[in-house]
Write a protein that holds these residues in place. Structure first.
Motif, PDB file in Angstrom:
ATOM      1  N   ARG A  14       0.794  -1.259  -0.131  1.00 54.05           N
ATOM      2  CA  ARG A  14      -0.031   0.042  -0.124  1.00 54.05           C
ATOM      3  C   ARG A  14       0.810   1.173  -0.218  1.00 54.05           C
ATOM      4  O   ARG A  14       0.726   2.122  -0.801  1.00 54.05           O
ATOM      5  N   SER A  15       1.884   1.199   0.748  1.00 50.40           N
ATOM      6  CA  SER A  15       2.840   2.411   0.912  1.00 50.40           C
ATOM      7  C   SER A  15       3.453   2.692  -0.379  1.00 50.40           C
ATOM      8  O   SER A  15       3.685   4.006  -0.860  1.00 50.40           O
ATOM      9  N   ILE A  16       3.954   1.537  -1.080  1.00 49.57           N
ATOM     10  CA  ILE A  16       4.641   1.647  -2.427  1.00 49.57           C
ATOM     11  C   ILE A  16       3.806   2.046  -3.402  1.00 49.57           C
ATOM     12  O   ILE A  16       4.314   3.076  -4.240  1.00 49.57           O
ATOM     13  N   ILE A  17       2.469   1.803  -3.562  1.00 49.81           N
ATOM     14  CA  ILE A  17       1.553   2.209  -4.445  1.00 49.81           C
ATOM     15  C   ILE A  17       1.252   3.608  -4.078  1.00 49.81           C
ATOM     16  O   ILE A  17       1.208   4.493  -5.211  1.00 49.81           O
ATOM     17  N   ALA A  18       0.979   4.260  -3.093  1.00 50.86           N
ATOM     18  CA  ALA A  18       0.797   5.733  -2.713  1.00 50.86           C
ATOM     19  C   ALA A  18       1.824   6.471  -3.049  1.00 50.86           C
ATOM     20  O   ALA A  18       1.752   7.378  -3.683  1.00 50.86           O
ATOM     21  N   SER A  19       3.249   5.901  -2.870  1.00 48.99           N
ATOM     22  CA  SER A  19       4.291   6.677  -3.186  1.00 48.99           C
ATOM     23  C   SER A  19       4.415   6.961  -4.800  1.00 48.99           C
ATOM     24  O   SER A  19       4.579   7.961  -5.261  1.00 48.99           O
ATOM     25  N   VAL A  20       3.999   5.865  -5.539  1.00 44.43           N
ATOM     26  CA  VAL A  20       3.975   5.986  -7.131  1.00 44.43           C
ATOM     27  C   VAL A  20       2.819   6.911  -7.465  1.00 44.43           C
ATOM     28  O   VAL A  20       2.891   7.890  -8.251  1.00 44.43           O
ATOM     29  N   ARG A  21       1.762   6.742  -6.777  1.00 44.80           N
ATOM     30  CA  ARG A  21       0.455   7.446  -7.080  1.00 44.80           C
ATOM     31  C   ARG A  21       0.558   8.829  -7.073  1.00 44.80           C
ATOM     32  O   ARG A  21       0.102   9.769  -7.633  1.00 44.80           O
ATOM     33  N   ASP A  22       1.416   9.209  -5.853  1.00 38.78           N
ATOM     34  CA  ASP A  22       1.483  10.515  -5.359  1.00 38.78           C
ATOM     35  C   ASP A  22       2.779  11.269  -5.938  1.00 38.78           C
ATOM     36  O   ASP A  22       2.985  12.420  -5.295  1.00 38.78           O
ATOM     37  N   ARG A  23       3.376  10.500  -6.953  1.00 35.74           N
ATOM     38  CA  ARG A  23       4.546  11.079  -7.476  1.00 35.74           C
ATOM     39  C   ARG A  23       5.773  11.206  -6.488  1.00 35.74           C
ATOM     40  O   ARG A  23       6.742  12.273  -6.834  1.00 35.74           O
ATOM     41  N   ALA A  61      12.224  -0.121  -2.267  1.00 36.35           N
ATOM     42  CA  ALA A  61      10.941  -0.508  -2.749  1.00 36.35           C
ATOM     43  C   ALA A  61      10.571  -1.292  -3.914  1.00 36.35           C
ATOM     44  O   ALA A  61       9.490  -2.115  -3.906  1.00 36.35           O
ATOM     45  N   ALA A  62      11.256  -0.928  -4.970  1.00 35.85           N
ATOM     46  CA  ALA A  62      11.010  -1.739  -6.198  1.00 35.85           C
ATOM     47  C   ALA A  62      11.547  -3.131  -5.730  1.00 35.85           C
ATOM     48  O   ALA A  62      10.684  -4.037  -6.312  1.00 35.85           O
ATOM     49  N   THR A  63      12.653  -3.423  -5.088  1.00 37.17           N
ATOM     50  CA  THR A  63      12.862  -4.838  -4.875  1.00 37.17           C
ATOM     51  C   THR A  63      11.805  -5.469  -3.985  1.00 37.17           C
ATOM     52  O   THR A  63      11.339  -6.775  -4.320  1.00 37.17           O
ATOM     53  N   TRP A  64      11.330  -4.890  -3.142  1.00 39.31           N
ATOM     54  CA  TRP A  64      10.226  -5.654  -2.252  1.00 39.31           C
ATOM     55  C   TRP A  64       9.098  -5.789  -2.928  1.00 39.31           C
ATOM     56  O   TRP A  64       8.418  -6.927  -2.953  1.00 39.31           O
ATOM     57  N   GLY A 118       3.712 -13.974  -4.536  1.00 38.43           N
ATOM     58  CA  GLY A 118       2.465 -13.833  -4.095  1.00 38.43           C
ATOM     59  C   GLY A 118       1.810 -12.890  -2.986  1.00 38.43           C
ATOM     60  O   GLY A 118       0.722 -12.924  -2.815  1.00 38.43           O
ATOM     61  N   GLU A 119       2.728 -12.397  -2.410  1.00 38.73           N
ATOM     62  CA  GLU A 119       2.442 -11.241  -1.196  1.00 38.73           C
ATOM     63  C   GLU A 119       1.746 -10.368  -1.660  1.00 38.73           C
ATOM     64  O   GLU A 119       0.731  -9.734  -1.024  1.00 38.73           O
ATOM     65  N   VAL A 120       2.206  -9.900  -2.876  1.00 32.85           N
ATOM     66  CA  VAL A 120       1.316  -8.587  -3.680  1.00 32.85           C
ATOM     67  C   VAL A 120       0.101  -9.244  -4.216  1.00 32.85           C
ATOM     68  O   VAL A 120       0.292 -10.300  -5.288  1.00 32.85           O
ATOM     69  N   THR A 121      -1.051  -8.912  -4.020  1.00 28.59           N
ATOM     70  CA  THR A 121      -2.122  -9.319  -4.488  1.00 28.59           C
ATOM     71  C   THR A 121      -2.644  -8.762  -5.858  1.00 28.59           C
ATOM     72  O   THR A 121      -1.779  -7.894  -6.277  1.00 28.59           O
ATOM     73  N   ASP A 122      -3.135  -9.368  -6.802  1.00 27.25           N
ATOM     74  CA  ASP A 122      -3.400  -8.800  -7.997  1.00 27.25           C
ATOM     75  C   ASP A 122      -4.098  -7.603  -8.065  1.00 27.25           C
ATOM     76  O   ASP A 122      -3.806  -6.786  -9.089  1.00 27.25           O
ATOM     77  N   ALA A 123      -5.050  -7.239  -7.057  1.00 27.14           N
ATOM     78  CA  ALA A 123      -5.468  -5.974  -7.058  1.00 27.14           C
ATOM     79  C   ALA A 123      -4.424  -4.869  -6.850  1.00 27.14           C
ATOM     80  O   ALA A 123      -4.385  -3.559  -7.201  1.00 27.14           O
ATOM     81  N   GLN A 124      -3.535  -5.075  -5.733  1.00 29.13           N
ATOM     82  CA  GLN A 124      -2.466  -4.215  -5.702  1.00 29.13           C
ATOM     83  C   GLN A 124      -1.282  -3.904  -6.726  1.00 29.13           C
ATOM     84  O   GLN A 124      -1.089  -3.086  -7.184  1.00 29.13           O
ATOM     85  N   ALA A 125      -1.163  -5.363  -7.476  1.00 28.44           N
ATOM     86  CA  ALA A 125      -0.407  -5.414  -8.802  1.00 28.44           C
ATOM     87  C   ALA A 125      -1.156  -4.444  -9.914  1.00 28.44           C
ATOM     88  O   ALA A 125      -0.385  -3.657 -10.445  1.00 28.44           O
TER      89      ALA A 125
END
Length: 435
Positions: free
Chosen positions: A4-13, A20-23, A31-38
């Motif tokens: 969630r925090s990684i997605i928000a960081s990219v979303r908010d530029r 973060a990219a590695t994680w 599979g720790e990242v869900t399809d919705a998050q991907a």
């Protein structure tokens, strides 16, 4: 760190740091990242773009989500990648030619995508040819023969395999950042020292405009070089099929005819030589493109490339006499029918994508994942741009499984090839070099 925090960081530029990219890539693979998050991550990247350093970090993270090959060979490890087109069988020529010049080529290739043909599908038209081989066998083939064309194992960039499928259903396929990482993560996982890219532009390519092709080429070249792999790209024309054939066995035949000198397709030859020359320069096996071009031409003209190709085919389960007997060893279609022009004039435009879709509908590609391919079907003797044509003269030949399929394909070909009175200006084969 969490998705969630990684997605928000990219979303908010606020960026995508390397850790973060590695994680995130590791989470995609595990599979720790869900399809919705991907899907949310892919959309954030599409809308906000990645910076140059972030793109390199994401590409390396995708590469490192699986195994990365390491080599101990007497020559450089090099490869070529094409963004896809119609009648594009250069890989069958470039691989053995580079090997004959002292390079080592672990060519991990893919299957057909959309309207474009896939190298693995072409090679599987050869009876017995295996594309699914263990890593240790790939190592042995590259060490012994100099090159091998195989499919990616499950351990190659597994994060990309997962994200690729999600991009297809979330409307994020067009992201240049994600395209770049997808292409390069798999190529860099092969442990390459040098890479030449063939970025197609025109009606038969995914990139229809020079602006889009140039942007993709620059992204690929800058990212690959930033990741430590010497890379250059040629933007080549796809406003018409590169070869005169489109279809798996038919393209193998045309590549073999060119490689053995039986009937050289000049456009196919010229693009192959130009790409091969760039690869030799990048690999340190030629001082400049002219020297590289001479070396590639000699490898083709002398028959050394064909001999190397034949050794690979035999080692991967194909016929030992394939180079000598390829017309007899490849499957042939039941129905062969000419498509004739309905007027006199010149071939002024070719819708390459429409021709590609005609081949797919004949059974030469997949409409759905898991579809079985008929390797014998396709098109041959496609008349090139600028060619004068008389009414009733053949402008292409359809190879089909049935008369009904042949009729549908013939209608599609007539619609895809425009004939007019005024002779058109022929486009260059190579538009630009991006280095």
């Amino acid at each position: 760190m969490d998705a969630r925090s990684i997605i928000a960081s990219v979303r908010d530029r606020r960026g995508l740091p390397a850790e973060a990219a590695t994680w995130f890539a590791t989470g995609l693979a595990s599979g720790e990242v869900t399809d919705a998050q991907a899907g949310a991550f892919a959309m954030a990247v599409l809308l906000n773009r990645l910076g140059a350093e972030e793109r390199v970090a994401w590409t390396l993270a995708m590469r490192d989500s699986g195994g990365v090959l390491e080599w101990d060979l007497p020559g450089p490890v090099v490869d070529k990648h094409s963004t896809g087109g119609i009648g594009d069988c250069t890989s069958l020529l470039i691989g053995p030619a580079l090997a004959a010049c002292g390079a080592h080529v672990p060519m991990i290739s893919g299957r057909g995508l959309g309207h474009t043909g896939g190298t693995l599908d072409k090679l599987e038209a050869i009876p017995g040819y295996r594309t699914d081989v263990p890593v240790e066998e790939l190592r042995r083939l590259v060490a012994d023969i100099g090159f091998a064309i195989v499919g990616a194992s499950a351990d190659v960039a597994p994060a990309d395999r997962r994200l690729y499928a999600i991009r297809d259903v979330t409307g994020t396929v067009e992201s240049i950042d994600l395209i770049t990482a997808s292409i390069l993560s798999k190529k860099l996982a092969a442990g390459l020292e040098a890479l030449v890219l063939d970025v197609k532009v025109g009606s038969g390519a995914f990139m229809k405009s020079m602006e889009d092709a140039r942007a993709l080429a620059r992204s690929l070249v800058d990212t690959a070089n930033g990741a430590g792999c010497r890379t250059a790209a040629l933007i080549t024309d796809m406003s018409q099929p590169l070869a005169a054939s489109a279809g798996n066995a038919l393209e193998v035949i045309e590549a073999m005819e060119t490689m053995t000198g039986v009937a050289v397709n000049q456009s196919l030859w010229d693009v192959t030589v130009a790409l091969g020359a760039e690869a030799l320069v990048l690999a340190g096996l030629a001082g400049d493109p002219n020297e590289g071009a001479d070396a590639i031409e000699e490898a083709l003209e002398s028959g050394r490339a064909a001999e190397t190709f034949g050794r690979m085919v035999a080692a991967l389960g194909g016929p030992a006499d394939f180079v000598e007997r390829y017309p007899d060893r490849l499957p042939a279609a039941r129905v062969v029918r000419d498509v004739v022009a309905d007027r006199t004039g010149f071939v002024t435009a070719i819708d390459g994508e429409a021709l590609g879709h005609a081949v797919v509908r004949l059974g030469g590609g997949r409409l759905r994942g898991g579809d079985r391919i008929n390797p014998s079907v396709g098109l041959s003797e496609i008349m090139p741009l600028g060619e004068p044509v008389e009414a009733g003269e053949a402008i292409a030949r359809v190879h089909a499984a049935s008369a009904e399929d042949a009729e549908r394909a013939a209608a599609a070909v007539r619609s895809a090839i425009a004939i007019a009175e005024e002779e058109p200006e022929e486009p260059p084969l190579i538009h630009e070099r991006i280095g």
